[in-house]
Motif scaffolding. Sequence first.
Motif, PDB file in Angstrom:
ATOM      1  N   GLU A  48       0.851  -1.194   0.000  1.00  0.00           N
ATOM      2  CA  GLU A  48       0.000   0.000   0.000  1.00  0.00           C
ATOM      3  C   GLU A  48       0.886   1.244   0.000  1.00  0.00           C
ATOM      4  O   GLU A  48       1.895   1.295   0.707  1.00  0.00           O
ATOM      5  N   GLY A  49       0.509   2.229  -0.790  1.00  0.00           N
ATOM      6  CA  GLY A  49       1.298   3.461  -0.880  1.00  0.00           C
ATOM      7  C   GLY A  49       1.079   4.391   0.301  1.00  0.00           C
ATOM      8  O   GLY A  49       0.760   5.569   0.116  1.00  0.00           O
ATOM      9  N   MET A  50       1.254   3.858   1.506  1.00  0.00           N
ATOM     10  CA  MET A  50       1.181   4.716   2.691  1.00  0.00           C
ATOM     11  C   MET A  50       2.545   5.413   2.801  1.00  0.00           C
ATOM     12  O   MET A  50       3.393   5.069   3.607  1.00  0.00           O
ATOM     13  N   TRP A  51       2.723   6.412   1.949  1.00  0.00           N
ATOM     14  CA  TRP A  51       4.047   7.016   1.753  1.00  0.00           C
ATOM     15  C   TRP A  51       4.596   7.661   3.018  1.00  0.00           C
ATOM     16  O   TRP A  51       5.817   7.763   3.203  1.00  0.00           O
ATOM     17  N   THR A  52       3.696   8.057   3.919  1.00  0.00           N
ATOM     18  CA  THR A  52       4.120   8.651   5.193  1.00  0.00           C
ATOM     19  C   THR A  52       5.083   7.735   5.942  1.00  0.00           C
ATOM     20  O   THR A  52       6.057   8.194   6.545  1.00  0.00           O
ATOM     21  N   TYR A  53       4.796   6.424   5.902  1.00  0.00           N
ATOM     22  CA  TYR A  53       5.625   5.452   6.619  1.00  0.00           C
ATOM     23  C   TYR A  53       7.069   5.427   6.106  1.00  0.00           C
ATOM     24  O   TYR A  53       7.970   4.980   6.816  1.00  0.00           O
ATOM     25  N   PHE A  54       7.256   5.845   4.858  1.00  0.00           N
ATOM     26  CA  PHE A  54       8.600   5.787   4.252  1.00  0.00           C
ATOM     27  C   PHE A  54       9.415   7.058   4.505  1.00  0.00           C
ATOM     28  O   PHE A  54      10.597   7.099   4.181  1.00  0.00           O
ATOM     29  N   LEU A  55       8.776   8.078   5.076  1.00  0.00           N
ATOM     30  CA  LEU A  55       9.463   9.366   5.203  1.00  0.00           C
ATOM     31  C   LEU A  55      10.496   9.348   6.328  1.00  0.00           C
ATOM     32  O   LEU A  55      10.224   8.852   7.426  1.00  0.00           O
ATOM     33  N   PRO A  56      11.660   9.905   6.077  1.00  0.00           N
ATOM     34  CA  PRO A  56      12.733   9.868   7.083  1.00  0.00           C
ATOM     35  C   PRO A  56      12.352  10.512   8.416  1.00  0.00           C
ATOM     36  O   PRO A  56      12.791  10.049   9.473  1.00  0.00           O
ATOM     37  N   ALA A  57      11.518  11.542   8.394  1.00  0.00           N
ATOM     38  CA  ALA A  57      11.145  12.204   9.645  1.00  0.00           C
ATOM     39  C   ALA A  57      10.273  11.291  10.509  1.00  0.00           C
ATOM     40  O   ALA A  57      10.331  11.336  11.741  1.00  0.00           O
ATOM     41  N   ILE A  58       9.473  10.452   9.847  1.00  0.00           N
ATOM     42  CA  ILE A  58       8.648   9.476  10.578  1.00  0.00           C
ATOM     43  C   ILE A  58       9.533   8.352  11.109  1.00  0.00           C
ATOM     44  O   ILE A  58       9.385   7.897  12.242  1.00  0.00           O
ATOM     45  N   LYS A  59      10.486   7.938  10.279  1.00  0.00           N
ATOM     46  CA  LYS A  59      11.400   6.882  10.717  1.00  0.00           C
ATOM     47  C   LYS A  59      12.247   7.349  11.904  1.00  0.00           C
ATOM     48  O   LYS A  59      12.540   6.583  12.821  1.00  0.00           O
ATOM     49  N   ARG A  60      12.595   8.625  11.892  1.00  0.00           N
ATOM     50  CA  ARG A  60      13.349   9.159  13.032  1.00  0.00           C
ATOM     51  C   ARG A  60      12.491   9.115  14.296  1.00  0.00           C
ATOM     52  O   ARG A  60      12.953   8.769  15.380  1.00  0.00           O
ATOM     53  N   ALA A  61      11.212   9.464  14.143  1.00  0.00           N
ATOM     54  CA  ALA A  61      10.298   9.405  15.294  1.00  0.00           C
ATOM     55  C   ALA A  61      10.202   7.973  15.817  1.00  0.00           C
ATOM     56  O   ALA A  61      10.253   7.740  17.038  1.00  0.00           O
ATOM     57  N   TYR A 115       1.500   2.637  17.901  1.00  0.00           N
ATOM     58  CA  TYR A 115       0.994   1.869  19.045  1.00  0.00           C
ATOM     59  C   TYR A 115       0.823   0.379  18.748  1.00  0.00           C
ATOM     60  O   TYR A 115       0.898  -0.435  19.673  1.00  0.00           O
ATOM     61  N   GLN A 116       0.593   0.034  17.485  1.00  0.00           N
ATOM     62  CA  GLN A 116       0.541  -1.377  17.056  1.00  0.00           C
ATOM     63  C   GLN A 116      -0.413  -2.228  17.887  1.00  0.00           C
ATOM     64  O   GLN A 116      -0.118  -3.377  18.228  1.00  0.00           O
ATOM     65  N   GLN A 117      -1.566  -1.653  18.229  1.00  0.00           N
ATOM     66  CA  GLN A 117      -2.578  -2.388  18.984  1.00  0.00           C
ATOM     67  C   GLN A 117      -3.951  -2.120  18.376  1.00  0.00           C
ATOM     68  O   GLN A 117      -4.187  -1.036  17.843  1.00  0.00           O
ATOM     69  N   ASP A 118      -4.829  -3.099  18.512  1.00  0.00           N
ATOM     70  CA  ASP A 118      -6.232  -2.835  18.203  1.00  0.00           C
ATOM     71  C   ASP A 118      -6.844  -2.036  19.351  1.00  0.00           C
ATOM     72  O   ASP A 118      -6.616  -2.375  20.520  1.00  0.00           O
ATOM     73  N   PRO A 119      -7.619  -1.005  19.031  1.00  0.00           N
ATOM     74  CA  PRO A 119      -8.321  -0.323  20.117  1.00  0.00           C
ATOM     75  C   PRO A 119      -9.295  -1.266  20.814  1.00  0.00           C
ATOM     76  O   PRO A 119      -9.936  -2.085  20.159  1.00  0.00           O
ATOM     77  N   LEU A 120      -9.396  -1.137  22.134  1.00  0.00           N
ATOM     78  CA  LEU A 120     -10.393  -1.906  22.880  1.00  0.00           C
ATOM     79  C   LEU A 120     -11.774  -1.327  22.623  1.00  0.00           C
ATOM     80  O   LEU A 120     -12.762  -2.037  22.554  1.00  0.00           O
ATOM     81  N   GLN A 121     -11.819  -0.005  22.508  1.00  0.00           N
ATOM     82  CA  GLN A 121     -13.070   0.705  22.261  1.00  0.00           C
ATOM     83  C   GLN A 121     -12.778   1.849  21.307  1.00  0.00           C
ATOM     84  O   GLN A 121     -11.690   2.436  21.349  1.00  0.00           O
ATOM     85  N   TRP A 170      13.301   7.202  17.802  1.00  0.00           N
ATOM     86  CA  TRP A 170      13.270   7.774  19.159  1.00  0.00           C
ATOM     87  C   TRP A 170      12.422   6.910  20.098  1.00  0.00           C
ATOM     88  O   TRP A 170      12.787   6.690  21.246  1.00  0.00           O
ATOM     89  N   VAL A 171      11.292   6.426  19.563  1.00  0.00           N
ATOM     90  CA  VAL A 171      10.434   5.564  20.389  1.00  0.00           C
ATOM     91  C   VAL A 171      11.175   4.263  20.703  1.00  0.00           C
ATOM     92  O   VAL A 171      11.216   3.821  21.853  1.00  0.00           O
ATOM     93  N   ALA A 172      11.802   3.654  19.684  1.00  0.00           N
ATOM     94  CA  ALA A 172      12.519   2.387  19.868  1.00  0.00           C
ATOM     95  C   ALA A 172      13.676   2.537  20.849  1.00  0.00           C
ATOM     96  O   ALA A 172      13.999   1.615  21.599  1.00  0.00           O
ATOM     97  N   GLU A 173      14.289   3.708  20.850  1.00  0.00           N
ATOM     98  CA  GLU A 173      15.407   3.974  21.768  1.00  0.00           C
ATOM     99  C   GLU A 173      14.910   4.340  23.164  1.00  0.00           C
ATOM    100  O   GLU A 173      15.688   4.743  24.028  1.00  0.00           O
ATOM    101  N   ASP A 174      13.604   4.274  23.364  1.00  0.00           N
ATOM    102  CA  ASP A 174      12.985   4.565  24.661  1.00  0.00           C
ATOM    103  C   ASP A 174      13.239   6.002  25.114  1.00  0.00           C
ATOM    104  O   ASP A 174      13.368   6.269  26.306  1.00  0.00           O
ATOM    105  N   ARG A 175      13.285   6.907  24.148  1.00  0.00           N
ATOM    106  CA  ARG A 175      13.545   8.302  24.499  1.00  0.00           C
ATOM    107  C   ARG A 175      12.350   8.977  25.162  1.00  0.00           C
ATOM    108  O   ARG A 175      12.504   9.976  25.857  1.00  0.00           O
ATOM    109  N   ILE A 176      11.128   8.482  24.882  1.00  0.00           N
ATOM    110  CA  ILE A 176       9.957   9.131  25.483  1.00  0.00           C
ATOM    111  C   ILE A 176       9.279   8.236  26.521  1.00  0.00           C
ATOM    112  O   ILE A 176       8.282   8.624  27.126  1.00  0.00           O
ATOM    113  N   GLY A 177       9.825   7.042  26.747  1.00  0.00           N
ATOM    114  CA  GLY A 177       9.181   6.129  27.701  1.00  0.00           C
ATOM    115  C   GLY A 177       7.928   5.510  27.110  1.00  0.00           C
ATOM    116  O   GLY A 177       7.691   5.577  25.904  1.00  0.00           O
ATOM    117  N   LYS A 178       7.134   4.930  27.950  1.00  0.00           N
ATOM    118  CA  LYS A 178       5.907   4.242  27.531  1.00  0.00           C
ATOM    119  C   LYS A 178       4.944   5.245  26.908  1.00  0.00           C
ATOM    120  O   LYS A 178       4.709   6.318  27.461  1.00  0.00           O
TER     121      LYS A 178
END
Lengths: 329, 329
Positions: free
Chosen positions: B121-134, B190-196, B137-145
Motif C-alpha cells: 500500500e502506498g502509505m508514503w508517510t511510513y517511508f518518510l525519514p522524519a517518521i522513521k526518526r520518530a 501503538y501497534q494495537q487494536d483499540p479496545l473501544q 526515538w520511540v525504539a530507543e525509549d527516548r519518550i518512555g511508555k
Amino acid sequence: MNKVKWGIVGPGIIAHEFAHDFAFARYGELYAVASRSQERANQFAQKYDIPKAYGSYQELYNDPEVEAIYVATPHTFHFENSRDALQAGKAVLCEKPLVVHPKECRKLIEIATQTGNYLVEGMWTYFLPAIKRAQQWVAEDRIGKILHIKADFGYPIPFKPEGRMYNPDLAGGAMHDLGVYTIAAAWLFYQQDPLQMTIVSRNASTGVEDDVTMLFEYENAAASLCTSFRCKLHNYLYIIGERGYIEVPDFWRARESFLYEMETPVEHYIDDRKGFGFEHEIDAVSRDIATDQLESSVVPLATSLKVQEHLHRVLSYKRQPTTPLQQTN
Amino acid sequence: MNKVKWGIVGPGIIAHEFAHDFAFARYGELYAVASRSQERANQFAQKYDIPKAYGSYQELYNDPEVEAIYVATPHTFHFENSRDALQAGKAVLCEKPLVVHPKECRKLIEIATQTGNYLVEGMWTYFLPAIKRAQQWVAEDRIGKILHIKADFGYPIPFKPEGRMYNPDLAGGAMHDLGVYTIAAAWLFYQQDPLQMTIVSRNASTGVEDDVTMLFEYENAAASLCTSFRCKLHNYLYIIGERGYIEVPDFWRARESFLYEMETPVEHYIDDRKGFGFEHEIDAVSRDIATDQLESSVVPLATSLKVQEHLHRVLSYKRQPTTPLQQTN
C-alpha cells in the motif's frame, strides 16, 4: 477610584504568585493575610509587605478594613472558607475549582445571593488578554462557525500519596487541578452542554484519576480534551472554525494567541504582562467590587456551575456496557 | 543494481507528484504510463519523458519490460487494478487506501500470495525519514511508555457532489482520503487494536462523512484523532510518552520531527528531500522488488489490513443507545 483592600486566606504556592502580582495591579492592594499558623502568616506578610497578618481566618473575616477575600486554601476547604467570608460580608474571589461538587456550587451561589455579596471563581485564564483577544476574533466571526475545540493540559506530577494532588480526601486528581482548565476553555468558546461525553480515564493507586482523555459531542461541534499527571502534554488550545483557527500556546496561563487562515498566522497577539498574569484578575475583580457589581461578567456564577457540572459528569462517567468490537468479515 | 522499471496506472493528480519524484529516486525509473485515454497517457508521458504511453491498462500489464505498477486510480478501482496487475505477474504499489473494505484487502492479499507477487500500500508517510526518526526515538525509549497519540488531518474541500471526494459511489468522504493517515499513524506507533472506539461524525448532503472526531481506547493509552473536509485542522502528530513527546508537523507529508523533554525540544530532525517525498517510497519499494522481497517491511500487508479494519470500524460505528445525561443534583 480608591484601591480595593484585599485579604488572602491560605498562604500556599498559588497565594505567593497572586500576592506577587499586586505590584502590577492598579485597582487592588494587598492589605492582610491569614493562615491557621500565625508564624506562616507573619512570614508571608513580611515577604510581600502586607500590613496585617492573622493567625486565624476568622480574624481576617472580622477586619472591617478588608473588602475582598482571596481564598487560596486546598480545594476541599473552598466551600467552607468562601461561605464564611461571604457571611462576614466580604466579596470573595475563590481559587479554581470554586468547589468540588455542583451541590456545593449551588449552595455557595445561594449564600452569595442571600448575603448580597460578590462571589467569583478564580478562573484566571478567562481574565487574560490573550484569551480575550481569542474571544474577540470569534465574536468578529474571523474563524466562522466553531467546529472543533481542542485543549490539553498535562504535567508529570511526582507521585506522593499523602500530598494534595494524589489524595482523594483533598479532592486530588488531574481533573480538579489541570483538567478543569480544559473544560473551562471548551465552555468559554462553545457555551453549550455536551450532548454526549466519552471518557477514557486512568487512576493512580490512591484512586484519583491521573490521566483523562475526553470527547465531548455537541449539536454541531466536538471537543477533544485531555489532562494528565503522568506526562507532559502539548498544552495548547485550538478553536477551529470553518474559515480559520485560533491557537493559544499554554492556554491556561495564556500570554499570546494566533489567528490562522489555513497554514498562515494572519494575526498574533502578545500581552504585555509584568507579573504572572494574576494582575488582570485582581484588577477586573477590584473594579467590580468598587462599582458594586454582584458578580463578574468574565466568570459569571452560572459559568462556574456549568464547569462544576461538566467536571462532575466527567468524574462520574461510566462507560455503557458494550459488546466486543465486531469482526469485519 | 539496475533501476526497477515502473509503470503508472491512472495519470491523476497524485500520479503527477509521484512521477515528478523519479528525478530524485536512485533505484527506480519511470518507464510507462497507462490511461483509459491514449491522449491523456501521451500528455503525461511527454511531460515526464516516459518512453511508453498506453491507452489501456491491460497493455501496460502486458508489457514484459514493466516490473512494478503504481496504481493511482480512484479508490474504488484499486482492488480491480491491483488484482489485474498482480495476475499479470507485476509487483504492485497501490496508492492509499489500498482498498475500500477489509474484505477486498483480504482478497487482494490472497491474490498476491497465490501469484507470488509483491504488493504494498502506498502509505508514503511510513517511508518518510522524519517518521522513521520518530520511530527510532520511540525504539530507543527516548519518550518512555506511550500514553497518548494525537493526529489531526483536515483541509476544507469545496463541496462538489459529483466529484470524487464527496461521491459515495467513489468511496468519497474524509476517512478514506485524509482520516486514513491518522489511523495509520496511530497504528504505526501503538501497534494495537483499540479496545473501544468512540466516533463523532458529520455527513455532507451526499451522505459521506466530512468531519470525524475519534477517541480510541487501548489497554494503556488513548488516541485522539480527527479529520475533516469542513475545516483546516492543526495537522500535527503527537506521540506522547511518560518521559517526553514527539511532535511531527504536517505528519502525513512529514519533513521534520521534534523530540521534547517537557517544554524543551532536545532534538530536531529535518530531512533533505528534493521532491515531494515520494522518492523515499519509490526507492524502498524498488529495492524490495530488486531483491525479490514479497512484501514491504515498512508497510507490511498485515498493517494495511489493520488500517482497513480500523477504518471500517470507524465508518460503521454506531453509538450505543444512551440514557440522557443525568442531572447532578
